[in-house]
Design an enzyme around this catalytic site. Sequence first.
Site, PDB file in Angstrom:
ATOM      1  N   TYR A 205       0.832  -1.208   0.000  1.00 53.85           N
ATOM      2  CA  TYR A 205       0.000   0.000   0.000  1.00 53.85           C
ATOM      3  C   TYR A 205       0.864   1.254   0.000  1.00 53.85           C
ATOM      4  O   TYR A 205       2.019   1.257   0.441  1.00 53.85           O
ATOM      5  CB  TYR A 205      -0.904   0.027   1.234  1.00 53.85           C
ATOM      6  CG  TYR A 205      -0.134   0.218   2.518  1.00 53.85           C
ATOM      7  CD1 TYR A 205       0.055   1.486   3.074  1.00 53.85           C
ATOM      8  CD2 TYR A 205       0.442  -0.875   3.170  1.00 53.85           C
ATOM      9  CE1 TYR A 205       0.786   1.656   4.235  1.00 53.85           C
ATOM     10  CE2 TYR A 205       1.177  -0.706   4.326  1.00 53.85           C
ATOM     11  CZ  TYR A 205       1.344   0.562   4.857  1.00 53.85           C
ATOM     12  OH  TYR A 205       2.083   0.730   6.004  1.00 53.85           O
ATOM     13  N   ASP A 216       2.431   7.228   4.523  1.00 53.28           N
ATOM     14  CA  ASP A 216       2.900   5.886   4.881  1.00 53.28           C
ATOM     15  C   ASP A 216       2.886   5.007   3.639  1.00 53.28           C
ATOM     16  O   ASP A 216       2.053   5.181   2.737  1.00 53.28           O
ATOM     17  CB  ASP A 216       2.017   5.273   5.965  1.00 53.28           C
ATOM     18  CG  ASP A 216       2.646   4.029   6.594  1.00 53.28           C
ATOM     19  OD1 ASP A 216       3.866   3.841   6.443  1.00 53.28           O
ATOM     20  OD2 ASP A 216       1.914   3.257   7.241  1.00 53.28           O
TER      21      ASP A 216
END
Length: 329
Positions: A205, A216
């Site tokens: 991701y 992130d």
Amino acid sequence: MKKHIFSLLLPALSAFALNAGAQTAGLQKTAKGALYQIYTANPGDKAKINDVLTFNFIQKTDKDSVLFSSYKAGHPVQAQVQASQNVGDLMDIFPLLAAKDSAIVKIPTDSVFVGHEEARPPFLPKGSFLTFILKIEKVQSLNDAIAERNAGLEKLKQAETTERESYITAHGLKPVTTASGLKYVITSPTTKRKPLNGDTVLVNYTGKLLSGKLFDTSIEANAKAAGVQQPGRPYEPISVVLGEHRVISGWDEGLLLLNEGSKATFIIPSNLAYGERPNGEIPGYSTLVFDIELVKVKPGKHAAVTPKPAAGKTPLKRAGAKKPVAKKN
């Protein structure tokens, strides 16, 4: 010998006494032992029990080391006035103040740590004070504070919706929207199996804000490109057991929609992510954009499925059961 030691200690003790006296000179004292001085006495009602105060403050040690500053944090804090439970809660001080008042308050640390001396940090030694410099910005009734907060939250919600739709338009996206409000676009489909709740999935991701700021990622190249690489962190697909609510709701729902090996973009509104509260670099009321790859599905334990009744049999046709009667007008 003892006299000699005492004569050496006397100047130091005198200096300590003078310093302590200078710190507390001219200050008033509450019943619980807090020392204070109000620098400005502004007209207006003083704070009452249940009122909500919005205020800035600086918290310091005797040596002027700043432990916290709401000015540095970038926003004031709020507190509801209640009956004082201990000398350090400032609840004996707040009713003395009105909006725009400033005050200094000194809390004796000996009172704060009584009964649990082991918790005393070295920068708050015995005989020292914890100093608060207060500036009251606003005094409101509880009802007024709640109404203002709700209006502010509604404004943030509306702004989030506007920004989310602008992002979708600007990027030419045509997402599918689920009943919960999750939006997703499958960018690389496959025909492999979909996961079920209880399965473990491995996921790559990259998470971004609507501004495009990456907060992130599990992919090292993306972290390097964004300048957020963390030394020592293993960059690899993360493992998620679906249905256990260990990830944000938008992930728990969205990952069930993907096939193994597929890629997608999730556009997750804040109510399916971190809500109104900031979370690290993520401000409150932030829609999050995740580029997702469902790398692998590992089957887990699933709840037993109740078999369908045989033809001609229904759950209502058991002994003693009655069919529902249509309601007449």
